[in-house]
Design a protein around this motif. Structure first.
Motif, PDB file in Angstrom:
ATOM      1  N   GLU A 151      46.463  34.813  33.031  1.00 27.70           N
ATOM      2  CA  GLU A 151      47.554  34.954  32.064  1.00 27.70           C
ATOM      3  C   GLU A 151      48.904  34.617  32.718  1.00 27.70           C
ATOM      4  N   ASN A 152      49.107  35.115  33.947  1.00 29.43           N
ATOM      5  CA  ASN A 152      50.354  34.826  34.669  1.00 29.43           C
ATOM      6  C   ASN A 152      50.545  33.329  34.854  1.00 29.43           C
ATOM      7  N   LEU A 153      49.477  32.651  35.246  1.00 35.65           N
ATOM      8  CA  LEU A 153      49.584  31.219  35.505  1.00 35.65           C
ATOM      9  C   LEU A 153      49.959  30.466  34.234  1.00 35.65           C
ATOM     10  N   ALA A 175      42.666  30.969  41.343  1.00 39.53           N
ATOM     11  CA  ALA A 175      43.843  30.196  40.912  1.00 39.53           C
ATOM     12  C   ALA A 175      43.551  28.689  41.001  1.00 39.53           C
ATOM     13  N   ILE A 176      42.812  28.286  42.039  1.00 36.55           N
ATOM     14  CA  ILE A 176      42.446  26.866  42.173  1.00 36.55           C
ATOM     15  C   ILE A 176      41.527  26.453  41.015  1.00 36.55           C
ATOM     16  N   GLU A 177      40.567  27.317  40.668  1.00 34.53           N
ATOM     17  CA  GLU A 177      39.693  27.033  39.514  1.00 34.53           C
ATOM     18  C   GLU A 177      40.509  26.880  38.233  1.00 34.53           C
ATOM     19  N   CYS A 178      41.615  27.610  38.155  1.00 30.82           N
ATOM     20  CA  CYS A 178      42.483  27.531  36.969  1.00 30.82           C
ATOM     21  C   CYS A 178      43.390  26.303  36.995  1.00 30.82           C
ATOM     22  N   GLY A 179      43.343  25.524  38.068  1.00 30.51           N
ATOM     23  CA  GLY A 179      44.113  24.283  38.082  1.00 30.51           C
ATOM     24  C   GLY A 179      45.216  24.183  39.118  1.00 30.51           C
ATOM     25  N   ILE A 180      45.450  25.247  39.878  1.00 31.71           N
ATOM     26  CA  ILE A 180      46.443  25.170  40.957  1.00 31.71           C
ATOM     27  C   ILE A 180      45.879  24.262  42.061  1.00 31.71           C
ATOM     28  N   ILE A 203      55.443  30.054  44.008  1.00 31.70           N
ATOM     29  CA  ILE A 203      55.304  31.314  43.264  1.00 31.70           C
ATOM     30  C   ILE A 203      54.261  32.215  43.913  1.00 31.70           C
ATOM     31  N   GLY A 204      54.682  33.428  44.257  1.00 26.65           N
ATOM     32  CA  GLY A 204      53.771  34.419  44.814  1.00 26.65           C
ATOM     33  C   GLY A 204      53.546  35.554  43.835  1.00 26.65           C
ATOM     34  N   PHE A 226      50.301  36.429  41.454  1.00 29.37           N
ATOM     35  CA  PHE A 226      49.223  37.271  41.988  1.00 29.37           C
ATOM     36  C   PHE A 226      49.507  38.771  41.890  1.00 29.37           C
ATOM     37  N   GLY A 227      50.705  39.143  41.455  1.00 33.06           N
ATOM     38  CA  GLY A 227      51.085  40.556  41.422  1.00 33.06           C
ATOM     39  C   GLY A 227      51.843  40.930  42.684  1.00 33.06           C
ATOM     40  N   ALA A 228      52.400  42.139  42.706  1.00 29.38           N
ATOM     41  CA  ALA A 228      53.197  42.587  43.857  1.00 29.38           C
ATOM     42  C   ALA A 228      52.339  42.557  45.117  1.00 29.38           C
ATOM     43  N   ARG A 229      52.965  42.170  46.233  1.00 28.58           N
ATOM     44  CA  ARG A 229      52.214  42.080  47.494  1.00 28.58           C
ATOM     45  C   ARG A 229      52.002  43.447  48.110  1.00 28.58           C
ATOM     46  N   ASP A 230      50.822  43.633  48.671  1.00 30.65           N
ATOM     47  CA  ASP A 230      50.511  44.879  49.362  1.00 30.65           C
ATOM     48  C   ASP A 230      50.447  44.590  50.861  1.00 30.65           C
TER      49      ASP A 230
END
Ligand SMILES: *Cc1c(COP(=O)(O)O)cnc(C)c1O
Length: 236
Positions: A12-14, A52-57, A222-223, A227-231
């Motif tokens: 959804e983010n992408l 993300a790569i599967e989604c086209g990145i 874009i990070g 992908f959400g906030a980094r941990d």
């Protein structure tokens, strides 16, 4: 889109980021300009990156040599890796054969070492020069007054191909800072340097990518918005 949605939020983010980027390009730049969206992978699990790569990145941005080396064998080979973090000269050897571009070149010493190792490995490395556009003492990047000197020196190095500029405008800075980057990018293009093909302005992250596109960015990194906030506490 893959049918099996392992990370629905990332999918959804992408979609949202791609829509926003396309809308900003259409609104400010004329409709046919293509903006590359790079996924910045620091702290993110390889499985999520592969999704993300599967989604086209297709572009992955790596900041840290050590972390990259520990993750790279797990990456989907369709991902093209570019280095975007501060790079020590003595670490170039670890990435020279794996990355397709080094975006964070900010000294002749670093450019020289990349050139030396590229030649030794029979390749030409694409590079961007990182500009410290906010003039921040703690940040990497070449000062804007020194940029064209460095660009001319780097253009002499036969195993480098200078492709453009990268910058991290300071958080909360005015749009004039982004506009200065566009001006530097246009000025660099007009120099017609040897070993150069000035076509990439890497500018814009999760919080400012639409502003960056408004001011000429061709590649946004874009990070967290993807992908959400980094941990940072999680073990890699
Ligand atoms: C972490 C990082 C990004 C992405 O930052 P977000 O704000 O999470 O999008 C982009 N560029 C560089 C150089 C980074 O280190």
């Amino acid at each position: 889109m893959p049918t099996q949605t392992r990370y629905p939020q990332t999918a959804e983010n992408l979609k949202r980021i791609a829509d926003n980027a396309a809308n900003a390009a259409a609104k400010y730049r004329g409709s046919d300009e293509k903006i590359d969206i790079m996924a910045v992978t620091k702290t993110v699990d390889p499985d999520k990156i592969n999704f993300a790569i599967e989604c086209g990145i297709t572009l992955l941005g790596e900041n840290r040599v050590q972390e990259y080396l520990s993750k790279k064998d797990s990456y989907d080979k369709r991902g093209q890796v570019q280095f975007i973090g501060h790079l020590q000269t003595n670490k170039v050897k670890y990435i020279i054969n794996d990355v397709t571009m080094i975006q964070s070149v900010d000294s002749l010493k670093l450019a020289g070492e990349i050139n030396r190792l590229a030649e030794k490995n029979g390749r030409v490395m694409d590079i961007l020069l990182e500009v410290n556009i906010g003039g921040e003492e703690t940040k990497s990047g070449v000062d804007k007054d020194q940029l064209f000197v460095l660009a001319e020196q780097a253009a002499e190095l036969k195993n480098l191909r200078l492709k453009g500029l990268m910058a991290i405008p300071p958080v909360g800075c005015g749009e004039e800072v982004f506009e200065q980057m566009r001006e530097l990018f246009e000025a660099l293009k007009s120099k017609k340097l040897a070993n150069a093909d000035i076509s990439v302005l890497s500018m814009g992250m999760s919080g400012d990518y639409e502003t960056a596109i408004k001011h000429g960015s061709t590649l946004v990194r874009i990070g967290s918005a993807l992908f959400g906030a980094r941990d940072y506490t999680k073990k890699q």
